[in-house]
Design an enzyme around this catalytic site. Structure first.
Site, short mmCIF file in Angstrom:
data_model
loop_
_atom_site.label_atom_id
_atom_site.label_comp_id
_atom_site.label_asym_id
_atom_site.label_seq_id
_atom_site.Cartn_x
_atom_site.Cartn_y
_atom_site.Cartn_z
N PHE A 53 0.81 -1.22 0.00
CA PHE A 53 0.00 0.00 0.00
C PHE A 53 0.85 1.27 0.00
O PHE A 53 0.33 2.35 0.24
CB PHE A 53 -0.91 0.01 1.24
CG PHE A 53 -1.81 -1.19 1.30
CD1 PHE A 53 -2.99 -1.22 0.56
CD2 PHE A 53 -1.47 -2.30 2.05
CE1 PHE A 53 -3.82 -2.34 0.59
CE2 PHE A 53 -2.29 -3.42 2.09
CZ PHE A 53 -3.46 -3.44 1.35
N LEU B 182 -9.43 14.58 -0.36
CA LEU B 182 -10.59 15.40 -0.73
C LEU B 182 -10.14 16.69 -1.39
O LEU B 182 -10.82 17.71 -1.25
CB LEU B 182 -11.42 15.73 0.52
CG LEU B 182 -12.52 14.75 0.93
CD1 LEU B 182 -13.42 15.37 1.99
CD2 LEU B 182 -13.39 14.31 -0.26
N CYS C 149 -0.68 3.46 -10.63
CA CYS C 149 -1.55 2.57 -9.86
C CYS C 149 -3.05 2.84 -10.08
O CYS C 149 -3.72 2.04 -10.73
CB CYS C 149 -1.21 2.64 -8.38
SG CYS C 149 0.38 1.89 -8.01
#
Ligand code: NAD
Length: 443
Positions: free
Chosen positions: A159, A260, A270
């Protein structure tokens, strides 16, 4: 055969993920042997030269090499002989003729490795793959490795974020282990013992769930970005301000502030290819409809790029033809030199095709950009790009660009017009200095 006290690790594929993983594992005391089919990359890594820009990586690589814990090779025979745990980190780009992932690098790596697996070991997949790949790989290994099923495939998705790769590898926010056997799981837990001791959660699950976790995480993140960009469109139409809107909704802990930021959208090696591969795999599984929203997420994202090129023409009195445009940023995000599917370069390319003279500057991504977009002009500094510009586009939010002084920049350009593609600047400050400023989803 008794297991060695500390397993020997190998890393297959030394790109953004694998090279950082190899150096990180060496830095916590493991002996690591890493391989790539790209001989130039291996030669650079052996010499302590990072083949890409990643903050903190060069120092980590050099100290891992100096410690003697990290070595590089181009021989799969050596890899098979050395490794107790083989981390599979090769690329899984988008297929050339479909939305699916191209698994030829994964298959190629396993085909090279399998004949050399003649004792029990673990193959820990870290690449992002369509669900079902790990099971297929295990079947292949069973049929082609001398050790058969004693060479066990486990999935351990990665990740890390480029720009924070070293920190994310050494201190991940979670460790996901999809495995059939407790032995394979325990082996990985022994590798990640320092992280587990820090209290980092470990999610023990199946191969399939582990593969799906990564696809789901990236789909969620992509959706969050496209969501706020859709809100930006509504704010523009209604006279709202998406920056205030995002701040306000983000205080709800169920929503959160991160990811956001409205702007020119996501890119890189990715998110775009991962949401497409996920949709393609869901269709194969007969649940394509359940992920049809990802098509809209992707479409919303691509539209950002068209929008900024349309706005550029508008601000240039209807036509970008012949205008001199300074593009600040080329990498898909700051603190990286990765230009794979970069929205910044895609916008620069569109404006070039519209007849503008586009001058691009990026603090780190110049060489990669030149290779992928040789048609553009590359400036040697921000000031060089800005000189005599009719329009300025801020496309990657490097600190260097965020701290530009609007008064000083005004002295370089021909016309004080700027599109802030990342909402990274203070509109009041720029307008007060005489600039025609346009942000994303802002009045
Ligand atoms: P990359 O293109 O930078 O690196 C992949 C490397 O694999 C290349 O150096 C290539 O030469 C090598 N390779 C190809 N075939 C090989 C073979 N047969 N044997 C040995 N090496 C081989 O890609 P990346 O960004 O490091 O991504 C690798 C995987 O990790 C992908 O599945 C990606 O989706 C996933 N991932 C990447 C990131 C990231 O931020 N870059 C984060 C999480 C997951």
């Amino acid at each position: 055969m008794p297991k060695p006290a500390k397993p020997h690790l190998t890393v297959i594929g030394t790109g953004y993920l694998g090279a950082v993983h190899a150096a990180s594992m060496a830095s916590i005391g493991f002996e690591v042997l890493a391989i790539d089919v790209d001989v130039d990359k291996i030669e650079k890594l052996k010499a302590g030269q990072p083949p890409f820009f990643e903050p903190g990586f060069e120092a980590l690589l050099r100290s891992a090499l100096d410690s003697g814990n990290l070595r590089f090779t181009t021989s799969f025979e050596e890899i098979g002989e050395f490794g107790d745990v083989h981390f599979l980190c090769v690329g899984t780009p988008q297929h050339r003729d479909s939305l699916a992932a191209d698994l030829s690098w994964v298959r190629g790596a396993i085909a090279s490795l399998a004949p050399h697996l003649d004792r029990p070991c673990v193959i820990a997949g870290k690449s992002t793959v369509p669900v079902g790949t790990a099971a297929w790989l295990q079947e292949y290994i069973n049929g082609h490795a001398p050790a058969g099923a004693q060479a066990e495939v486990l999935w351990n998705p990665e990740f890390l974020r480029e720009g924070f790769a070293v920190q994310d590898t050494l201190h991940p926010d979670r460790i996901v282990l999809g495995a059939h056997s407790d032995e394979a799981r325990d082996q990985l837990c022994s590798v990640y013992a320092p992280m587990i001791a820090e209290g980092i959660p470990v999610i023990n699950t199946t191969l399939e769930t582990a593969e799906l976790v990564k696809a789901a995480a990236n789909s969620f993140l992509a959706t969050k970005i496209s969501f706020i960009n859709a809100m930006a469109d509504v704010c523009e139409a209604a006279g709202g301000d998406v920056v205030s809107l995002a701040e306000a909704i983000g205080y709800d802990t169920r929503i959160g502030h991160r990811f956001l930021g409205a702007g020119i959208g996501f890119g890189g090696g990715c998110l775009p290819k991962d949401i497409r591969a996920f949709s393609a795999r869901a269709s194969e599984l007969g649940v394509g409809d359940s992920l049809s929203f990802l098509h809209e997420v992707d479409r919303l994202n691509s539209r950002r790029r068209d929008q900024v090129s349309d706005w550029s023409a508008e601000m240039l009195d209807g036509d970008a033809y012949g205008a001199r445009i300074a593009c600040l940023g080329a990498a898909f995000k700051p603190d990286s030199d990765d230009v794979r599917d970069s929205p910044a370069l895609s916008i620069a390319g569109r404006l070039h095709l519209a007849g503008a003279q586009v001058r691009v500057f990026d603090p780190q991504a110049g060489p990669n950009s030149r290779r992928s977009h040789p048609e553009l002009i590359y400036a040697t500094s921000a000031a060089d790009a800005l000189q005599d510009a009719d329009l300025v586009l801020l496309l990657t939010e490097w600190d260097e660009f965020k701290s530009l002084d609007p008064v000083a920049v005004a002295k370089l350009v021909s016309h004080q017009r700027i599109i802030d593609g990342r909402n990274a600047l203070d509109p009041q400050k720029w307008r007060a200095a005489g600039w025609e400023y346009r942000g994303i989803g802002r009045p």
